[in-house]
Every structure is written in structure tokens, then in C-alpha cells.
Design an enzyme around this catalytic site. Structure first.
Site, PDB file in Angstrom:
ATOM      1  CG  ASP A  16      -2.514   0.966   1.343  1.00 32.00           C
ATOM      2  OD1 ASP A  16      -2.101   1.383   0.090  1.00 32.00           O
ATOM      3  OD2 ASP A  16      -1.986   1.023   2.112  1.00 32.00           O
ATOM      4  CG  ASN A  64      -7.844  -2.308  -4.910  1.00 33.01           C
ATOM      5  OD1 ASN A  64      -6.561  -2.554  -4.663  1.00 33.01           O
ATOM      6  ND2 ASN A  64      -8.298  -1.161  -4.053  1.00 33.01           N
TER       7      ASN A  64
HETATM    8  C1  IPE Z   1      -4.943  -2.674  -0.068  1.00 31.22           C
HETATM    9  O1  IPE Z   1      -5.223  -1.594  -0.180  1.00 31.22           O
HETATM   10  C2  IPE Z   1      -5.199  -3.522  -1.174  1.00 31.22           C
HETATM   11  C3  IPE Z   1      -3.787  -3.547  -2.102  1.00 31.22           C
HETATM   12  C4  IPE Z   1      -2.757  -3.063  -1.617  1.00 31.22           C
HETATM   13  C5  IPE Z   1      -4.305  -4.168  -2.650  1.00 31.22           C
HETATM   14  P1  IPE Z   1      -5.930   0.062   0.072  1.00 31.22           P
HETATM   15  O2  IPE Z   1      -5.741   0.597  -0.600  1.00 31.22           O
HETATM   16  O3  IPE Z   1      -7.016  -0.447  -1.281  1.00 31.22           O
HETATM   17  O4  IPE Z   1      -6.316  -0.620   1.513  1.00 31.22           O
HETATM   18  P2  IPE Z   1      -8.388   0.305   1.970  1.00 31.22           P
HETATM   19  O5  IPE Z   1      -9.370   0.846   1.153  1.00 31.22           O
HETATM   20  O6  IPE Z   1      -6.985   1.560   2.368  1.00 31.22           O
HETATM   21  O7  IPE Z   1      -8.391  -0.279   2.989  1.00 31.22           O
HETATM   22  C1  IPE Z   2      -1.539  -0.371  -3.182  1.00 27.02           C
HETATM   23  O1  IPE Z   2      -1.204   1.321  -3.392  1.00 27.02           O
HETATM   24  C2  IPE Z   2      -1.991  -0.505  -4.606  1.00 27.02           C
HETATM   25  C3  IPE Z   2      -3.012  -0.945  -4.849  1.00 27.02           C
HETATM   26  C4  IPE Z   2      -4.193  -0.444  -4.387  1.00 27.02           C
HETATM   27  C5  IPE Z   2      -3.367  -1.281  -6.195  1.00 27.02           C
HETATM   28  P1  IPE Z   2      -2.572   2.422  -3.431  1.00 27.02           P
HETATM   29  O2  IPE Z   2      -3.150   2.566  -4.825  1.00 27.02           O
HETATM   30  O3  IPE Z   2      -3.942   2.045  -2.414  1.00 27.02           O
HETATM   31  O4  IPE Z   2      -2.151   3.975  -2.776  1.00 27.02           O
HETATM   32  P2  IPE Z   2      -2.572   4.671  -1.788  1.00 27.02           P
HETATM   33  O5  IPE Z   2      -2.228   3.958  -0.444  1.00 27.02           O
HETATM   34  O6  IPE Z   2      -3.601   6.282  -2.342  1.00 27.02           O
HETATM   35  O7  IPE Z   2      -1.344   5.658  -1.230  1.00 27.02           O
HETATM   36 MG    MG Z   3      -4.498   2.660  -0.545  1.00 21.65          MG
END
Ligand code: IPE
Ligand code: IPE
Ligand code: MG
Length: 235
Positions: A16, A64
């Protein structure tokens, strides 16, 4: 020769913080995902060379898909590029790639790239890399339940056959339990990652955004993990 680190059997990483990593640098979120993909490849190779048996990576959750279409499209195209081109190095390193998640509503070209990579690496004997893509822990449990209900309906199993071990065998992949779950990006939650497999996992949360996670920090986390006292309910 450099000393190898003592590794748990199965590590999970909730990758993340790609978006925030990019925003902080005045870049687009897509560039954060690109940087995250490079980190992912580097860390997989490192852990495989260290002798890790199982690595589960959370790449894209079922939730997502709620993101802007443009970001979802970028990620899907990035997955294809990674699986078709960049993961050639993982194949050379003897890594076996499997996937966990739902098929729908993934595009056909994404499913094809996943399938190709799985087939190409299926006989490899190094680390088993389980990529959670369009994955949700609650869906995984719902899908397993449907499968067992079908078997029960067809008299293939009895109620007594439904044990924790049998449930594990009927999840998306039959993987050993997670020992260590690492989440980058500062949030302290599972976000639907491997609910069943994480029952007795040790958790580590780091504020580091995923693209900045490196071998040094990973090694420090694993060394800290080795100091934890896992009791599994005993004393
Ligand atoms: C969790 O990250 C999913 C992945 C790392 C693929 P998210 O960014 O989607 O999680 P939330 O929304 O902060 O819980
Ligand atoms: C994790 O990074 C990757 C996926 C969930 C695909 P994020 O895209 O959630 O990055 P932040 O949390 O918005 O910084
Ligand atoms: Mg995230």
C-alpha cells in the site's frame, strides 16, 4: 558469502501507498504504481534468492474496482506488461507464480496474461509467488463455501469432512498459513487480505510507502519477526 536470513515459511505483503508516494513527488498515481511494480519485482527476486517458500502479494482487491476507471485501466495494463515481459526474470529465477482471486470482471487480456505466466512457471521449484489480484478474503470464503455445498449436495463429502484443513485445501490456492503479514503505507488494517490464512500471522506495519520498501527494511522486519513469541494459543 553473505549470510542468509532466517525466513518464515509464508510471508504476505499488503503493498500500500503507491498513490501517496507519487503525490508526494508531484507525480501521477500511475507513476506510483509503476514504481511499486519495480519494487515488487526486486523484492520477489531477493526473497526467492534467500530461499523463501511462499510469498503472497496483495496487488488488487475486489474493492479496488471502485477507483476511477482511468486508474483501474492503468493498473490492468501494467499487470499485463509485468506478466508478459518483466516477470521473465522471475521465471529465470525459478519462481512459480499462482493467482488468487475472482475472474469476473477482469478483462480477457488480463486473464490470458495471468494464465500464460502460471503455465510458463508451473514446474518451477523455487518460491511460490501467490499474486492476489481481484482478490477479496470474504469472496474467497464465500466461493469456498459454495464449492463445499456443491460437493455435499452431490454426496461427495459428509459434514464431518468439513475441517479447517479441508477448508484450506478448497480456498483459491492450497497454501500454508501466513506466518508474517507486512503492510506498508501506514494503515493498520487487513483490507480483506487472506482472512482465513492470517489466523495466527504476526503483523508488521510500516509507514514506508511500498515503492520505498527495500531489502534492508524487509530484513529488519524479518529479524524482528524472529524475536516474536508465537504461542498459537499455548503458553
Ligand atoms: C489494499 O489497499 C489493497 C491492496 C494493497 C491491493 P487499499 O488502498 O485498497 O486499502 P484501503 O482502501 O486503504 O483499506
Ligand atoms: C496500493 O497503493 C496499490 C493498490 C491498491 C493497487 P494505493 O494505490 O492504495 O496507494 P495509496 O494508498 O492511495 O497511497
Ligand atoms: Mg491504498
Amino acid at each position: 558469502m553473505e549470510e542468509k536470513i532466517v525466513l518464515p515459511n509464508h510471508i504476505g505483503i499488503i503493498m500500500d501507498g503507491n498513490g501517496r508516494w507519487a503525490t508526494k513527488r508531484g507525480l501521477s498515481r500511475s507513476e506510483g504504481h509503476r514504481a511499486g511494480a519495480n519494487t515488487l519485482k526486486k523484492l520477489c527476486i531477493f526473497l526467492n534468492q534467500q530461499g523463501l517458500k511462499y510469498l503472497s502479494l496483495y496487488a488488487f482487491s475486489t474493492e479496488n474496482f471502485k477507483r476511477e476507471a482511468k486508474e483501474v485501466e492503468y493498473l490492468m495494463n501494467l499487470f499485463i506488461k509485468m506478466f508478459k515481459e518483466e516477470f521473465a526474470s522471475l521465471h529465470k529465477e525459478n519462481v512459480r507464480v499462482v493467482f488468487s482471486g475472482k475472474k469476473e470482471p477482469l478483462r480477457n487480456d488480463v486473464l490470458e496474461a495471468m494464465n500464460e505466466l502460471m503455465q510458463k512457471t508451473k514446474d518451477n521449484t523455487g518460491c511460490c509467488l501467490n499474486i492476489c489480484l481481484n482478490y477479496g478474503g470474504q469472496y474467497e470464503i464465500a466461493d469456498m463455501t459454495k464449492k463445499l455445498c456443491e460437493e455435499y449436495k452431490k454426496d461427495k463429502i459428509t459434514l464431518d469432512d468439513i475441517t479447517p484443513e479441508y477448508i484450506q485445501e478448497n480456498l483459491y490456492q492450497n497454501l500454508p498459513p501466513l506466518d508474517l503479514v507486512i503492510r506498508t503505507g501506514g494503515e493498520q488494517r487487513l483490507s480483506n487480505f487472506m482472512l482465513y490464512q492470517a489466523s495466527y500471522a504476526e503483523f508488521f506495519f510500516t509507514d514506508t510507502y511500498f515503492p520505498d520498501l527495500d531489502e534492508k527494511e524487509l530484513t529488519r522486519i524479518i529479524n524482528d519477526f524472529n524475536k516474536r513469541n508465537r504461542r498459537f494459543g499455548g503458553n
